[in-house]
Scaffold this active site. Structure first.
Site, mmCIF file in Angstrom:
data_model
loop_
_atom_site.group_PDB
_atom_site.id
_atom_site.type_symbol
_atom_site.label_atom_id
_atom_site.label_comp_id
_atom_site.label_asym_id
_atom_site.label_seq_id
_atom_site.Cartn_x
_atom_site.Cartn_y
_atom_site.Cartn_z
ATOM 1 N N GLU A 13 35.195 39.595 41.410
ATOM 2 C CA GLU A 13 33.903 38.381 41.664
ATOM 3 C C GLU A 13 32.478 38.732 42.052
ATOM 4 O O GLU A 13 33.085 40.163 42.722
ATOM 5 C CB GLU A 13 34.132 37.107 42.257
ATOM 6 C CG GLU A 13 35.578 36.959 41.566
ATOM 7 C CD GLU A 13 36.822 37.362 41.607
ATOM 8 O OE1 GLU A 13 36.958 37.543 42.958
ATOM 9 O OE2 GLU A 13 37.571 37.893 41.222
ATOM 10 N N ASN A 64 42.552 40.675 50.259
ATOM 11 C CA ASN A 64 41.197 40.380 50.792
ATOM 12 C C ASN A 64 40.594 39.983 51.469
ATOM 13 O O ASN A 64 40.392 38.907 50.651
ATOM 14 C CB ASN A 64 40.895 42.083 49.831
ATOM 15 C CG ASN A 64 41.069 41.617 48.683
ATOM 16 O OD1 ASN A 64 41.898 41.264 48.267
ATOM 17 N ND2 ASN A 64 39.372 40.298 48.170
ATOM 18 N N SER A 70 51.752 41.725 42.291
ATOM 19 C CA SER A 70 50.573 42.981 43.124
ATOM 20 C C SER A 70 51.866 42.082 44.626
ATOM 21 O O SER A 70 51.218 41.342 45.448
ATOM 22 C CB SER A 70 49.559 42.799 43.496
ATOM 23 O OG SER A 70 48.445 42.472 42.030
HETATM 24 N N1 HPA Z 1 39.423 38.731 43.734
HETATM 25 C C1 HPA Z 1 40.149 38.559 42.439
HETATM 26 N N2 HPA Z 1 41.505 39.014 42.323
HETATM 27 C C2 HPA Z 1 42.041 39.445 43.735
HETATM 28 C C3 HPA Z 1 41.672 39.516 45.078
HETATM 29 C C4 HPA Z 1 39.595 39.407 44.862
HETATM 30 O O1 HPA Z 1 39.069 39.377 46.037
HETATM 31 N N3 HPA Z 1 42.103 40.074 45.486
HETATM 32 C C5 HPA Z 1 43.304 40.413 44.918
HETATM 33 N N4 HPA Z 1 43.396 40.327 43.173
#
Ligand code: HPA
Length: 287
Positions: free
Chosen positions: A198, A240, A38
């Site tokens: 998570e 993020n 991504s």
């Molecule tokens: N957790 C798991 N996979 C991810 C996250 C995340 O916070 N952000 C982008 N891929």
């Protein structure tokens, strides 16, 4: 109990896929495999030309179903370096087994690649790290509960299943990225199975274990590559703050939007890394 191990042998299947890849691309061998997760696919636009082969035209590949993931390989020549891009990847959370997740890396190995770049998007635990910028993966913690080396011991001369993971992420490749972009942090990627994000408690656990990034890909591919003695570079785009640290609920569309916004910068870095590897390759090639 019946065996769930898929037939034929995964390495034989990888060789068959590599043979079809060679036929479809007209390139008998490749040097570098790059998995575009991504936010990373934009690099394909900075590296012109290339021949596309749909993953489903090659033996052993399921159709990727994750948003933002295509489903093709692109073969390119970058200044003499034969590069194979994976436009999309297969994840465990799509319901595929670890052999399917590792199949692209194993096909690339069978096609001659000695180096693989694994890219992804990840949540970060360190609020001081910039969002929208990559983190260099220094190591990983595999919390998926599985491994692509599960199953019969690979037949010699393939390395055995008890693979050394001491330097799974090749120090020289990490140094190369730091030379090009000294500001990028390094971190330990904790691979969860997903597809749910998570919980805050899982993120705290990841931190206590020594992790600094959380994601749902990469670890099984890195294990498969390291087992085959390929050099591995792992790059995570920080999209993020991880759950419990993020001020807002996590959202897959938001992750993709952050990835899209930063695509030009991220792709430019990846293109520079590939050009640098091409230069090194040409310096090493017999004249
Ligand atoms: N957790 C798991 N996979 C991810 C996250 C995340 O916070 N952000 C982008 N891929």
């Amino acid at each position: 109990m019946t065996s769930t191990f898929p037939l034929p042998d995964p390495f034989e299947l990888a060789r068959r896929a590599a043979a079809v890849l060679a036929e479809r691309t007209g390139r008998a061998q490749h040097d570098l495999f790059v998995v575009l997760g991504s936010g990373w696919a934009h690099v394909a636009e900075l590296l012109p030309g290339g021949i596309d082969v749909a993953m489903t035209q090659l033996p052993g590949f399921p159709e990727p179903s994750a948003a933002g993931h295509g489903g093709a390989f692109r073969s390119l020549d970058v200044g003499g370096l034969r590069v194979l891009l994976a436009l999309g990847r297969v994840h465990l959370y799509e319901g595929h087994d670890p052999q399917a997740v590792a199949h692209g890396v194993r096909m690339a190995w069978a096609a001659g690649c000695g180096t693989v770049i694994l890219t992804n998007a990840a949540g970060i635990l360190n609020p001081d790290w910039p969002l929208g910028r990559p983190i260099v993966i220094s190591d990983h913690i595999n919390l998926t509960g599985t491994s692509p080396l599960t199953g019969p011991n690979p037949t010699p001369p393939l390395p055995g299943r008890f693979a050394d993971m001491s330097t799974a992420y090749t120090p020289a490749l990490r140094s190369l990225v730091h030379r090009l972009e000294p500001s990028l942090p390094e971190g330990v990627y904790v691979g969860f199975r997903g597809p749910q994000f998570e919980t805050p408690a899982e993120v705290r656990m990841a931190g206590l274990l020594g992790g600094s990034l959380v994601g749902m890909s990469t670890v099984l591919e890195a294990i498969a590559a390291s087992h085959l003695r390929m050099q591995v570079l792992g790059l995570s785009l920080a999209t993020n703050l991880a759950a419990g640290l993020s001020p807002a609920p996590l959202d897959g569309d938001h992750v993709l939007a952050v990835a899209r916004e930063n695509a030009p910068w991220v792709a430019d870095l990846l293109a520079r890394i590939i050009h640098e590897l091409a230069t090194e390759h040409n310096q090493q090639a017999p004249q």
